[in-house]
Design a protein around this motif. Structure first.
Motif, PDB file in Angstrom:
ATOM      1  N   MET A  33       0.842  -1.174   0.000  1.00  7.09           N
ATOM      2  CA  MET A  33       0.000   0.000   0.000  1.00  7.09           C
ATOM      3  C   MET A  33       0.884   1.233   0.000  1.00  7.09           C
ATOM      4  SD  MET A  33      -3.058  -0.859   2.651  1.00  7.09           S
ATOM      5  CE  MET A  33      -2.779  -2.485   3.293  1.00  7.09           C
ATOM      6  N   LYS A  34       0.717   2.070  -0.953  1.00  8.45           N
ATOM      7  CA  LYS A  34       1.473   3.307  -1.009  1.00  8.45           C
ATOM      8  C   LYS A  34       0.729   4.385  -0.250  1.00  8.45           C
ATOM      9  CE  LYS A  34       3.650   2.427  -5.428  1.00  8.45           C
ATOM     10  NZ  LYS A  34       3.865   2.912  -6.788  1.00  8.45           N
ATOM     11  N   SER A  35       1.466   5.225   0.422  1.00  2.72           N
ATOM     12  CA  SER A  35       0.870   6.319   1.168  1.00  2.72           C
ATOM     13  C   SER A  35       0.131   7.256   0.228  1.00  2.72           C
ATOM     14  CB  SER A  35       1.966   7.077   1.913  1.00  2.72           C
ATOM     15  OG  SER A  35       1.412   8.133   2.636  1.00  2.72           O
ATOM     16  N   ALA A  38      -5.660   5.438  -2.537  1.00  2.00           N
ATOM     17  CA  ALA A  38      -6.872   4.785  -2.053  1.00  2.00           C
ATOM     18  C   ALA A  38      -6.808   3.291  -2.355  1.00  2.00           C
ATOM     19  CB  ALA A  38      -8.095   5.401  -2.712  1.00  2.00           C
ATOM     20  N   VAL A  39      -7.178   2.475  -1.382  1.00  2.00           N
ATOM     21  CA  VAL A  39      -7.177   1.024  -1.548  1.00  2.00           C
ATOM     22  C   VAL A  39      -8.585   0.516  -1.254  1.00  2.00           C
ATOM     23  CG1 VAL A  39      -6.186  -1.158  -0.793  1.00  2.00           C
ATOM     24  CG2 VAL A  39      -4.755   0.891  -0.862  1.00  2.00           C
ATOM     25  N   SER A  40      -9.275   0.096  -2.286  1.00  2.00           N
ATOM     26  CA  SER A  40     -10.626  -0.428  -2.093  1.00  2.00           C
ATOM     27  C   SER A  40     -10.572  -1.869  -1.606  1.00  2.00           C
ATOM     28  CB  SER A  40     -11.437  -0.337  -3.377  1.00  2.00           C
ATOM     29  OG  SER A  40     -10.887  -1.177  -4.359  1.00  2.00           O
ATOM     30  N   GLY A  69      -1.744  -8.835  -1.903  1.00  2.00           N
ATOM     31  CA  GLY A  69      -0.550  -8.488  -2.666  1.00  2.00           C
ATOM     32  C   GLY A  69       0.273  -7.358  -2.071  1.00  2.00           C
ATOM     33  N   GLN A  70      -0.153  -6.836  -0.922  1.00  2.00           N
ATOM     34  CA  GLN A  70       0.555  -5.729  -0.273  1.00  2.00           C
ATOM     35  C   GLN A  70       0.990  -6.140   1.131  1.00  2.00           C
ATOM     36  OE1 GLN A  70       1.077  -2.801  -1.933  1.00  2.00           O
ATOM     37  NE2 GLN A  70      -0.005  -3.678  -3.666  1.00  2.00           N
TER      38      GLN A  70
END
Length: 72
Positions: A1-3, A6-8, A50-51
């Motif tokens: 997850m990049k800062s 948005a991650v749904s 995947g993160q």
């Protein structure tokens, strides 16, 4: 997850020493809501396939009880 990205459908868990206190899944824009119990210290864990999981320390100690329903 990049800062800032948005991650749904990320799994969001609120942990305390006794285990998971609350959990939910983020919406399409990456937003989520969790009720945080008063006077506690927690670890917020965000998981997305995947993160690598992201962990954040959260404390509600010292927050006035009148803030519980304020959505702050």
């Amino acid at each position: 997850m990049k800062s800032g990205v948005a991650v749904s459908k990320a799994k969001v868990e609120l942990h305390q020493a006794s285990g998971i206190v609350s959990q939910t899944v983020s919406d399409a824009e990456g937003n989520f809501e969790l009720a945080l119990p008063a006077n506690g210290e927690f670890t917020l864990v965000l998981n997305s396939p995947g993160q690598n999981p992201k962990k954040f320390l959260v404390s509600t100690k010292g927050i006035s009880p009148d803030k519980n329903d304020a959505n702050f």
